[in-house]
Design a protein around this motif. Structure first.
Motif, PDB file in Angstrom:
ATOM      1  N   ASP A 197       0.828  -1.277   0.059  1.00 35.05           N
ATOM      2  CA  ASP A 197      -0.114   0.011   0.155  1.00 35.05           C
ATOM      3  C   ASP A 197       0.807   1.233   0.072  1.00 35.05           C
ATOM      4  OD1 ASP A 197      -1.868   1.949   0.357  1.00 35.05           O
ATOM      5  OD2 ASP A 197      -2.637   1.192   2.240  1.00 35.05           O
ATOM      6  N   THR A 198       0.895   2.034  -1.163  1.00 37.35           N
ATOM      7  CA  THR A 198       1.791   3.327  -1.100  1.00 37.35           C
ATOM      8  C   THR A 198       1.215   4.270  -0.059  1.00 37.35           C
ATOM      9  OG1 THR A 198      -0.137   4.052  -2.950  1.00 37.35           O
ATOM     10  CG2 THR A 198       1.986   2.886  -3.643  1.00 37.35           C
ATOM     11  N   ASN A 199       0.145   4.186   0.670  1.00 34.29           N
ATOM     12  CA  ASN A 199      -0.116   5.183   1.934  1.00 34.29           C
ATOM     13  C   ASN A 199       0.520   4.664   2.961  1.00 34.29           C
ATOM     14  OD1 ASN A 199      -1.758   6.805   0.427  1.00 34.29           O
ATOM     15  ND2 ASN A 199      -3.344   5.318   0.365  1.00 34.29           N
ATOM     16  N   THR A 200       1.293   3.615   3.106  1.00 39.14           N
ATOM     17  CA  THR A 200       2.055   3.375   4.252  1.00 39.14           C
ATOM     18  C   THR A 200       2.969   4.613   4.706  1.00 39.14           C
ATOM     19  OG1 THR A 200       3.980   2.351   2.971  1.00 39.14           O
ATOM     20  CG2 THR A 200       2.210   0.981   3.884  1.00 39.14           C
ATOM     21  N   LYS A 201       3.355   4.675   5.785  1.00 36.30           N
ATOM     22  CA  LYS A 201       4.201   5.735   6.335  1.00 36.30           C
ATOM     23  C   LYS A 201       5.398   5.908   5.565  1.00 36.30           C
ATOM     24  CE  LYS A 201       6.572   7.510  10.590  1.00 36.30           C
ATOM     25  NZ  LYS A 201       6.829   7.027  12.002  1.00 36.30           N
ATOM     26  N   LEU A 202       6.177   4.869   5.366  1.00 37.23           N
ATOM     27  CA  LEU A 202       7.763   4.719   5.092  1.00 37.23           C
ATOM     28  C   LEU A 202       7.648   5.355   3.413  1.00 37.23           C
ATOM     29  CD1 LEU A 202      10.421   4.581   5.786  1.00 37.23           C
ATOM     30  CD2 LEU A 202      10.222   2.176   5.042  1.00 37.23           C
ATOM     31  N   LEU A 203       6.583   4.816   2.646  1.00 36.43           N
ATOM     32  CA  LEU A 203       6.436   4.934   1.139  1.00 36.43           C
ATOM     33  C   LEU A 203       5.989   6.547   1.048  1.00 36.43           C
ATOM     34  CD1 LEU A 203       5.030   1.906  -0.455  1.00 36.43           C
ATOM     35  CD2 LEU A 203       7.451   2.744  -0.526  1.00 36.43           C
ATOM     36  N   GLU A 227      19.292   0.474   7.040  1.00 36.76           N
ATOM     37  CA  GLU A 227      19.006   0.991   8.465  1.00 36.76           C
ATOM     38  C   GLU A 227      17.557   1.380   8.582  1.00 36.76           C
ATOM     39  OE1 GLU A 227      22.186   3.741   8.816  1.00 36.76           O
ATOM     40  OE2 GLU A 227      23.765   2.252   9.283  1.00 36.76           O
ATOM     41  N   ILE A 228      17.284   2.195   7.661  1.00 33.96           N
ATOM     42  CA  ILE A 228      15.890   2.782   7.710  1.00 33.96           C
ATOM     43  C   ILE A 228      14.823   1.635   7.685  1.00 33.96           C
ATOM     44  CG2 ILE A 228      13.994   4.009   6.412  1.00 33.96           C
ATOM     45  CD1 ILE A 228      16.364   5.654   5.132  1.00 33.96           C
ATOM     46  N   ALA A 229      14.996   0.593   6.915  1.00 34.05           N
ATOM     47  CA  ALA A 229      14.038  -0.670   6.811  1.00 34.05           C
ATOM     48  C   ALA A 229      14.179  -1.290   8.308  1.00 34.05           C
ATOM     49  CB  ALA A 229      14.478  -1.634   5.812  1.00 34.05           C
ATOM     50  N   LYS A 230      15.201  -1.500   8.762  1.00 32.02           N
ATOM     51  CA  LYS A 230      15.094  -2.245  10.105  1.00 32.02           C
ATOM     52  C   LYS A 230      14.714  -1.225  11.299  1.00 32.02           C
ATOM     53  CE  LYS A 230      19.067  -5.150   9.478  1.00 32.02           C
ATOM     54  NZ  LYS A 230      20.531  -5.596   9.797  1.00 32.02           N
ATOM     55  N   LYS A 231      14.798   0.115  11.046  1.00 33.81           N
ATOM     56  CA  LYS A 231      14.153   0.896  12.294  1.00 33.81           C
ATOM     57  C   LYS A 231      12.741   0.882  11.815  1.00 33.81           C
ATOM     58  CE  LYS A 231      14.442   5.685  13.508  1.00 33.81           C
ATOM     59  NZ  LYS A 231      15.064   7.264  13.290  1.00 33.81           N
ATOM     60  N   ASN A 232      12.113   0.722  11.013  1.00 34.38           N
ATOM     61  CA  ASN A 232      10.850   0.738  10.323  1.00 34.38           C
ATOM     62  C   ASN A 232      10.108  -0.688  10.540  1.00 34.38           C
ATOM     63  OD1 ASN A 232       9.552   3.641   9.518  1.00 34.38           O
ATOM     64  ND2 ASN A 232      11.575   3.453   8.948  1.00 34.38           N
ATOM     65  N   ASN A 233      10.926  -1.613  10.963  1.00 32.55           N
ATOM     66  CA  ASN A 233      10.625  -2.992  11.191  1.00 32.55           C
ATOM     67  C   ASN A 233       9.935  -3.904  10.045  1.00 32.55           C
ATOM     68  OD1 ASN A 233      10.866  -3.131  14.224  1.00 32.55           O
ATOM     69  ND2 ASN A 233       9.036  -1.888  14.557  1.00 32.55           N
ATOM     70  N   LEU A 234      10.715  -3.462   8.920  1.00 32.15           N
ATOM     71  CA  LEU A 234      10.423  -4.066   7.568  1.00 32.15           C
ATOM     72  C   LEU A 234      10.959  -5.642   7.830  1.00 32.15           C
ATOM     73  CD1 LEU A 234      11.221  -1.692   4.644  1.00 32.15           C
ATOM     74  CD2 LEU A 234       8.967  -2.295   5.635  1.00 32.15           C
ATOM     75  N   PRO A 235      10.089  -6.576   7.142  1.00 33.30           N
ATOM     76  CA  PRO A 235      10.544  -7.971   6.994  1.00 33.30           C
ATOM     77  C   PRO A 235      11.957  -8.251   6.724  1.00 33.30           C
ATOM     78  CG  PRO A 235       8.330  -7.773   6.599  1.00 33.30           C
ATOM     79  CD  PRO A 235       8.878  -6.391   6.529  1.00 33.30           C
TER      80      PRO A 235
END
Length: 684
Positions: free
Chosen positions: A463-469, A554-562
């Motif tokens: 979903d492109t409405n997620t915070k990170l995207l 680093e950003i992905a891990k901070k945002n708990n991406l799998p």
């Protein structure tokens, strides 16, 4: 000592798997029934398929439940009923009768002689009623049921229930006793008088009655007759009638009891352990040969073993409670879960092994295994795109339907008719289907506990409405647009070769999130014509470009991406060069340039999906430099980029074939041709 510790450390993953294998094996064996396994199968009314069977030892013929029930009913009909006798009631009733009689007939015009006669007749009726006893209520006992009257737990006398008097019979008894010798008016007074003074003197003693009944029931023998050793029980081809069926059931029960309770106890344990270990070993060998990435991940191996053990636990609990409810256990949840996190082949393989293990503990094991294996196959074949709720409901309906059809067929084969079919079993299948729907929240729970990712989570991440995207879209709009284009190319390529399209799409959407930290250093975000690389050296510029991979992780891990999504960030450039700045530095320097300084840290793609992303990312990024694109230019352009990646060994670790790479090239050429097709010029 150090060498031993080093060896242990190097092989700790293998040691863990061995311990997991042993613990799971022993746990499953512990859950198994504490009996041996009778090696013959038989059914009532069907021919005996094995050779002539002779008794291996002496044993008694056990009575069937129907026989015991008949005997119990017969005992209940003749078991004595105990009543408490209150001996003071009669005397009180006589005193009350005298007082009430004098009051009612004191002013009577009846001759004195008749009054005395009437009084005496009432006394005789009281004697008659209380000689046997007056009940305090109506009881549903047979008239011939023995009755024992007791006072303070001491027997007074015995008689039949028919001899006791019930209050409900008082009126007709009075009318019959006094007959037509008295007028209706006098008779009504007498009836009213007796209803006032007659009191029950018998009350049921539940404790003594139940105790006497239980004593008689305990005398029932659970057996009838016996079979001597070497006596012929049944011949080959002989139909299993009632008597043979009872004898065979008795032999089965006695055999299993003797096997477990004798010196063979340890051998039975060893045999169970070997069979369970063999089944689990097959699973490990399958993972080692065909799913090496799963085998090397201890968390995933633990997850698979945990689910198999969970199914065994649930089935064991249901069997211990009531084996009739065995089909309520949603065993198809196992292949559903494994397919959601891994793939269909692994899900079906683990499901079949689990069903084979459960065959040791369930009744009618062949029927059970056939039903569950067929249901598992249907689950694998029908359930696709689990994140779509409608698909799951449709698949569960199909699974339930297959259960019902298969059970119906087995019942007809066994019974030869459908008139006495057990409809409640169909209800159990429906409940099983409803329980299977619990797989959705179960998958969510597993994701949190084991750190795995399923298509359901991937759908949420896409979903492109997620915070990170949204943050990427705001801070680096050019990169966000590039990521969307790459996602579309990658998804189409994955569909073409049968890879995980949802996974590669999500990986493409997030692969460049590291560019958010320095967006203007990347050409797609340079909208004002200013290039900050002009103020940096070539090596510094290369470092900024390379760092977007590290920053992205680093950003992905901070945002708990799998981790499966982070793998795309780490591998989408592999170990390739930052070619522009490398060649620029090479042209300016006369000395030999260290290519490592201008190379991405890797690792190289190690799956079809990560390899697809590398190809699509490079092609989409470079396509912006195409001027006046034609089909020939696009064809050569895609061929050059992908072939260069192959020449530098970027796909050596990925399980992708040349045929699949050619198919991906074809998709990329077709998509780019559609993107850069010539438009009609409209007049102004």
């Amino acid at each position: 000592m150090n060498a031993l510790l080093n060896k242990w450390y190097k092989n700790h993953a293998l040691v863990y798997k061995i311990l997991l294998f042993l613990v799971t094996t022993l746990f499953i064996v512990y859950l198994f029934p504490k009996t041996g396994k009778f090696r013959y199968s038989f059914e009532k009314g069907k021919p005996w398929q094995s050779e002539n069977l002779y008794a291996p030892f002496n044993f008694a013929i056990k009575k069937g439940s129907d026989e015991i029930s008949i005997e119990e009913e017969a005992i209940k009909k003749v078991s004595p009923v105990f009543f408490e006798l209150d001996q003071d009631v009669k005397e009180n009733v006589q005193n009350n009768y005298s007082t009430s009689f004098n009051e009612k007939f004191a002013d009577s015009l009846i001759a004195n002689n008749n009054t005395i006669k009437l009084y005496q007749r009432g006394i005789s009726l009281i004697d008659r009623l209380y000689d046997e006893g007056v009940l305090d209520s109506q009881y549903p006992y047979n008239k011939e049921r023995p009755v024992v009257l007791v006072t303070d737990n001491k027997i007074q006398r015995s008689l039949l229930f028919n001899d006791l008097f019930e209050i409900s019979s008082l009126r007709p008894t009075i009318e019959m006793h006094f007959g037509s010798e008295v007028s209706a008016n006098v008779k009504n007074k007498i009836i009213s008088l007796f209803f006032d003074v007659i009191k029950p003197n018998l009350s049921l003693n539940d404790n003594l009655t139940e105790k006497a009944l239980q004593e008689e029931l305990q005398k029932i023998s659970p057996t009838r007759g016996s079979i001597e050793k070497d006596q012929l029980i049944i011949s080959k081809g002989q139909v299993v009638e009632d008597e043979q069926f009872a004898i065979l059931n008795s032999l089965k029960s006695e055999y299993e009891s003797q096997v477990w309770n004798t010196a063979n106890y340890n051998w039975v344990l060893v045999a169970y352990t070997l069979l369970v270990a063999l089944a689990l070993l097959m699973l490990l060998l399958f993972l080692r040969k065909y799913r090496i990435e799963v085998f090397l991940n201890n968390t995933k191996v633990t997850f698979i073993f945990f689910n198999i053990a969970l199914m065994v636990v649930l089935t064991t609990l249901v069997i211990n409670y009531n084996s009739q409810y065995i089909y309520i256990v949603p065993l198809c949840v196992l292949p559903l879960v494994l397919k959601a996190f891994f793939d269909a082949r692994l899900g079906l393989f683990a499901h079949v092994l689990t069903v084979l293990l459960l065959g040791f503990i369930v009744p009618n094991s062949y029927e059970y295994m056939f039903l569950q294996i067929i249901a598992g196959i249907v689950t694998i074949l029908t359930v696709s795109e689990l994140y779509k709720r409608a698909n799951l409901f449709i698949s569960v309906g199909q699974i339930t339907f297959i259960y019902i059809i298969a059970y119906f067929a087995f019942f007809v084969i066994h019974e030869g008719q459908v008139s006495n079919i057990k409809w409640e079993t169909f209800g159990l299948f429906i409940l099983c289907g409803l329980a299977t729907l619990f797989v959705q929240p179960l998958i969510y729970i597993y994701e949190k506990i084991f750190g795995l990712v399923s298509d359901v989570s991937l759908l949420e991440l896409s979903d492109t409405n997620t915070k990170l995207l949204k943050e990427l879209s705001n801070r680096a709009p050019g990169t966000f647009h590039h990521s969307l284009n790459v996602a579309n190319l990658a998804e189409a390529s994955a569909n073409e070769i049968g890879a995980n399209a949802m996974l590669v799409r999500v990986g493409a959407l997030y692969h460049d999130i590291g560019k958010m930290l320095n967006p203007t250093y990347f050409t797609e975000n340079q909208s004002n014509g200013v290039n900050p690389h002009d103020e940096l050296s070539n090596s510094e510029s290369a470092k900024v470009i390379i760092d977007h991979v590290i920053n992205g992780v680093e950003i992905a891990k901070k945002n708990n991406l799998p981790d499966r999504v982070i793998d795309f960030i780490r591998t989408h450039h592999g170990t390739s060069l930052v070619y522009y700045f490398y060649m620029k530095e090479k042209s300016l320097s006369e000395e030999e340039i260290d290519s490592k300084e201008f190379s991405y840290p890797g690792p190289k793609p190690f799956s079809k999906e990560t390899a697809i992303l590398m190809m699509c990312d490079s092609v989409e990024a470079a396509s912006k430099s195409l001027k006046e694109p034609t089909s020939t230019k696009i064809n050569d352009f895609v061929e050059n980029i992908v072939n260069k990646q192959m020449e530098t060994g970027q796909f050596l670790n990925a399980n992708i074939t040349f045929k699949e790479i050619q198919a991906i090239k074809k998709v990329l050429k077709h998509k780019l041709a559609n993107i850069y097709h010539l438009r009609i010029e409209y007049p102004e």
